[in-house]
Write a protein that holds these residues in place. Sequence first.
Motif, PDB file in Angstrom:
ATOM      1  N   ASP A  28       0.827  -1.219   0.000  1.00 42.72           N
ATOM      2  CA  ASP A  28       0.000   0.000   0.000  1.00 42.72           C
ATOM      3  C   ASP A  28       0.859   1.266   0.000  1.00 42.72           C
ATOM      4  O   ASP A  28       0.548   2.237   0.704  1.00 42.72           O
ATOM      5  N   VAL A  29       1.914   1.278  -0.772  1.00 43.25           N
ATOM      6  CA  VAL A  29       2.775   2.461  -0.885  1.00 43.25           C
ATOM      7  C   VAL A  29       2.353   3.239  -2.133  1.00 43.25           C
ATOM      8  O   VAL A  29       2.403   2.693  -3.250  1.00 43.25           O
ATOM      9  N   PRO A  30       1.954   4.494  -2.011  1.00 38.20           N
ATOM     10  CA  PRO A  30       1.525   5.275  -3.193  1.00 38.20           C
ATOM     11  C   PRO A  30       2.733   5.745  -4.003  1.00 38.20           C
ATOM     12  O   PRO A  30       3.165   6.891  -3.914  1.00 38.20           O
ATOM     13  N   ILE A  31       3.280   4.867  -4.832  1.00 41.59           N
ATOM     14  CA  ILE A  31       4.494   5.154  -5.594  1.00 41.59           C
ATOM     15  C   ILE A  31       4.202   6.233  -6.641  1.00 41.59           C
ATOM     16  O   ILE A  31       3.126   6.267  -7.248  1.00 41.59           O
ATOM     17  N   THR A  32       5.171   7.112  -6.852  1.00 41.93           N
ATOM     18  CA  THR A  32       4.988   8.235  -7.772  1.00 41.93           C
ATOM     19  C   THR A  32       4.679   7.764  -9.198  1.00 41.93           C
ATOM     20  O   THR A  32       5.124   6.697  -9.633  1.00 41.93           O
ATOM     21  N   ARG A  33       3.949   8.593  -9.924  1.00 39.44           N
ATOM     22  CA  ARG A  33       3.629   8.324 -11.325  1.00 39.44           C
ATOM     23  C   ARG A  33       4.540   9.103 -12.266  1.00 39.44           C
ATOM     24  O   ARG A  33       4.278   9.182 -13.467  1.00 39.44           O
ATOM     25  N   SER A  34       5.596   9.689 -11.755  1.00 43.00           N
ATOM     26  CA  SER A  34       6.500  10.493 -12.573  1.00 43.00           C
ATOM     27  C   SER A  34       7.122   9.639 -13.676  1.00 43.00           C
ATOM     28  O   SER A  34       7.406   8.455 -13.498  1.00 43.00           O
ATOM     29  N   VAL A  35       7.333  10.265 -14.837  1.00 38.31           N
ATOM     30  CA  VAL A  35       7.918   9.558 -15.976  1.00 38.31           C
ATOM     31  C   VAL A  35       9.433   9.743 -16.027  1.00 38.31           C
ATOM     32  O   VAL A  35      10.080   9.311 -16.981  1.00 38.31           O
ATOM     33  N   GLN A  36      10.010  10.376 -15.023  1.00 36.35           N
ATOM     34  CA  GLN A  36      11.463  10.547 -14.969  1.00 36.35           C
ATOM     35  C   GLN A  36      12.146   9.178 -14.914  1.00 36.35           C
ATOM     36  O   GLN A  36      11.664   8.258 -14.242  1.00 36.35           O
ATOM     37  N   LEU A  48      14.333   2.933   4.465  1.00 34.17           N
ATOM     38  CA  LEU A  48      13.963   2.860   3.059  1.00 34.17           C
ATOM     39  C   LEU A  48      13.176   4.115   2.727  1.00 34.17           C
ATOM     40  O   LEU A  48      12.218   4.459   3.432  1.00 34.17           O
ATOM     41  N   ALA A  49      13.595   4.823   1.676  1.00 34.52           N
ATOM     42  CA  ALA A  49      12.904   6.034   1.237  1.00 34.52           C
ATOM     43  C   ALA A  49      12.359   5.820  -0.167  1.00 34.52           C
ATOM     44  O   ALA A  49      13.036   5.244  -1.018  1.00 34.52           O
ATOM     45  N   VAL A  50      11.146   6.287  -0.405  1.00 33.37           N
ATOM     46  CA  VAL A  50      10.511   6.116  -1.718  1.00 33.37           C
ATOM     47  C   VAL A  50       9.691   7.364  -2.021  1.00 33.37           C
ATOM     48  O   VAL A  50       9.016   7.917  -1.142  1.00 33.37           O
ATOM     49  N   ILE A  51       9.792   7.829  -3.267  1.00 32.02           N
ATOM     50  CA  ILE A  51       9.042   9.004  -3.698  1.00 32.02           C
ATOM     51  C   ILE A  51       7.585   8.598  -3.922  1.00 32.02           C
ATOM     52  O   ILE A  51       7.303   7.580  -4.565  1.00 32.02           O
ATOM     53  N   THR A  52       6.676   9.387  -3.391  1.00 33.02           N
ATOM     54  CA  THR A  52       5.256   9.040  -3.435  1.00 33.02           C
ATOM     55  C   THR A  52       4.481  10.046  -4.284  1.00 33.02           C
ATOM     56  O   THR A  52       4.960  11.138  -4.586  1.00 33.02           O
ATOM     57  N   ALA A  55      -0.683  15.371  -3.834  1.00 33.24           N
ATOM     58  CA  ALA A  55      -1.153  16.620  -4.422  1.00 33.24           C
ATOM     59  C   ALA A  55      -0.598  17.805  -3.647  1.00 33.24           C
ATOM     60  O   ALA A  55      -0.293  17.712  -2.462  1.00 33.24           O
ATOM     61  N   GLY A  56      -0.439  18.918  -4.341  1.00 32.20           N
ATOM     62  CA  GLY A  56      -0.001  20.138  -3.667  1.00 32.20           C
ATOM     63  C   GLY A  56       1.468  20.164  -3.326  1.00 32.20           C
ATOM     64  O   GLY A  56       1.847  20.683  -2.273  1.00 32.20           O
ATOM     65  N   GLY A  57       2.332  19.636  -4.183  1.00 30.81           N
ATOM     66  CA  GLY A  57       3.764  19.644  -3.899  1.00 30.81           C
ATOM     67  C   GLY A  57       4.343  18.253  -3.985  1.00 30.81           C
ATOM     68  O   GLY A  57       3.678  17.303  -4.392  1.00 30.81           O
ATOM     69  N   GLY A  58       5.607  18.128  -3.581  1.00 31.64           N
ATOM     70  CA  GLY A  58       6.292  16.839  -3.649  1.00 31.64           C
ATOM     71  C   GLY A  58       6.555  16.280  -2.272  1.00 31.64           C
ATOM     72  O   GLY A  58       6.745  17.024  -1.308  1.00 31.64           O
ATOM     73  N   ALA A  59       6.555  14.958  -2.171  1.00 30.15           N
ATOM     74  CA  ALA A  59       6.787  14.312  -0.879  1.00 30.15           C
ATOM     75  C   ALA A  59       7.411  12.948  -1.110  1.00 30.15           C
ATOM     76  O   ALA A  59       7.335  12.380  -2.206  1.00 30.15           O
ATOM     77  N   PHE A  60       8.058  12.441  -0.063  1.00 30.40           N
ATOM     78  CA  PHE A  60       8.545  11.072  -0.097  1.00 30.40           C
ATOM     79  C   PHE A  60       8.470  10.474   1.302  1.00 30.40           C
ATOM     80  O   PHE A  60       8.465  11.188   2.305  1.00 30.40           O
ATOM     81  N   LEU A  61       8.357   9.151   1.318  1.00 30.06           N
ATOM     82  CA  LEU A  61       8.234   8.392   2.563  1.00 30.06           C
ATOM     83  C   LEU A  61       9.600   7.930   3.033  1.00 30.06           C
ATOM     84  O   LEU A  61      10.466   7.585   2.231  1.00 30.06           O
TER      85      LEU A  61
END
Length: 514
Positions: A28-36, A48-52, A55-61
């Motif tokens: 249940d980790v909301p992994i980013t949809r970025s195409v980078q 463990l860090a993962v980009i999520t 909305a309203g900016g950038g965040a990571f877990l």
Amino acid sequence: MTWRPQYRSSKFRHVFGKAASKENCYDDVPITRSVQDNNFCAVNPRFLAVITECAGGGAFLVLSIHHTGKVGPHHPKISGHRGNVLDIKWNPFNDYCIASCSEDTTVKVWEIPAHGLHKGLTVPWKELQGHSRRVGLLEWHPTANNILFSTAYDYQVMVWNLDCPEVVIKNPVRTISHHTDVVLSMSFNQDGSLLATTCKDKTVRLMDSRSGNLLQEANSKTHKACKVLILGNMKMLLSTGTSRWNERQIVLWDQDDLSTPLLQENLDGSSGVLFPFYDPDTHMLYIAGKGDGNIRYYEISSEKPYIHYLTEYRSHQPQKGMGVMPKRGLDVSSCEVFRFYKLVTVKSLIEPLSMIVPRRSESYQEDIYPMTAGNKPALTAEEWLSGVDKGPVMMSLRPGSQVAESYSEMTKGIILDTHRSQSRPGMLQLEYIQDQLGTKDCKENCSRTADDKCRTAVSNGDDLSLCSPPRTENELLMKFHKQQEEIRRLRELLNQRDVHIKQLELEIKNIKNS
């Protein structure tokens, strides 16, 4: 003359991939949809860090490495960027320091609390302002402390020195401006004196990392390079990309002559980017494709044909990105030589994947675990900027021979009693392990003295304040068996130390008698 097949002996011929069970994955980790085309995931032995996606900016877990299972939707995040986060990297010498870059043109460096995040973090330790467009890639210097490289869509590579009192740093110590388009990847050699880059203009560049002077360029008409790696001290570079017929391929270059490639090999016709990973200790190369579930692995040699195909790990679950655990975080008791963390977006899952050398013996395998780069810097930032180059500080992975400490713990003054260790060698490591296995059972509002009284030894290596409690009887039974196994290992370690002490005493006695 009879024909005889040529077999090449290799201790890594039968390496196989072992995916973690469902209970040991992060769900249940909301992994980013970025195409980078980045890994979107960073790992060290603690976190463990993962980009999520948010909305309203950038965040990571940032999760504890033991916090497996389902991740709650309200888990605290690091959300100080105004735009989407594009890349994150842990400091190799400080397990509690992580850098992030974003579409808001800034790079921010964060300090993570010792017991993980209990609330959202929005204020960084350092903020780096210098790029004029979105920042897409970060790399830490492999041997110098607090030296960070960043590159953005303004085609610049900037070198930052974090050893300064300012919180907001606006002037990098160096700006490299040789690129005519977006930089797609960066890679250092082992002592950090050379920097290799790939660019959207299809060119591989090799430059001096300190001065930024361009040393060599490789511009092949038959190869469009996307990612590049300097293969340790092999004096070779490896780039992945596509051919003129849009076939995915890997190309090997001579570090001293980039005019023509040493080897060029087409793999398949898929469209996803190939992520290369290299282990300088075992000379193994792993090629993982974005959008597919396959990981090919090879062995690199200094003689022709240079690249020797071993085998391939196949999976039906496609990966969006891959995090890699440093060697000091591997499980040497199971002969694990590499560990990936696969981002499976279709299932919102992060799946650990271990590469294992099959061995019958359960003892430490010296031949597959040579001395490896540790977590202590070889240079300060000032020494590196003044012109000094040094190789990494090496460490052994043998259990008990050297307890890996993060650089932040050393600077905070976590120093054990050396007099006790001199009177009984081996107790230093054992006491440190026991201290690390301790956990707090009191509430957060208890005083520090009450916390010390409540601290108990947890011998399974999991901090109870970071991992979720057992939810079923099977999980409780697994925890119990894991605890018993850890107690057995600690007893064996103590017995080995006692035997070693007796041997040293006999040697001293023989020397005195002679």
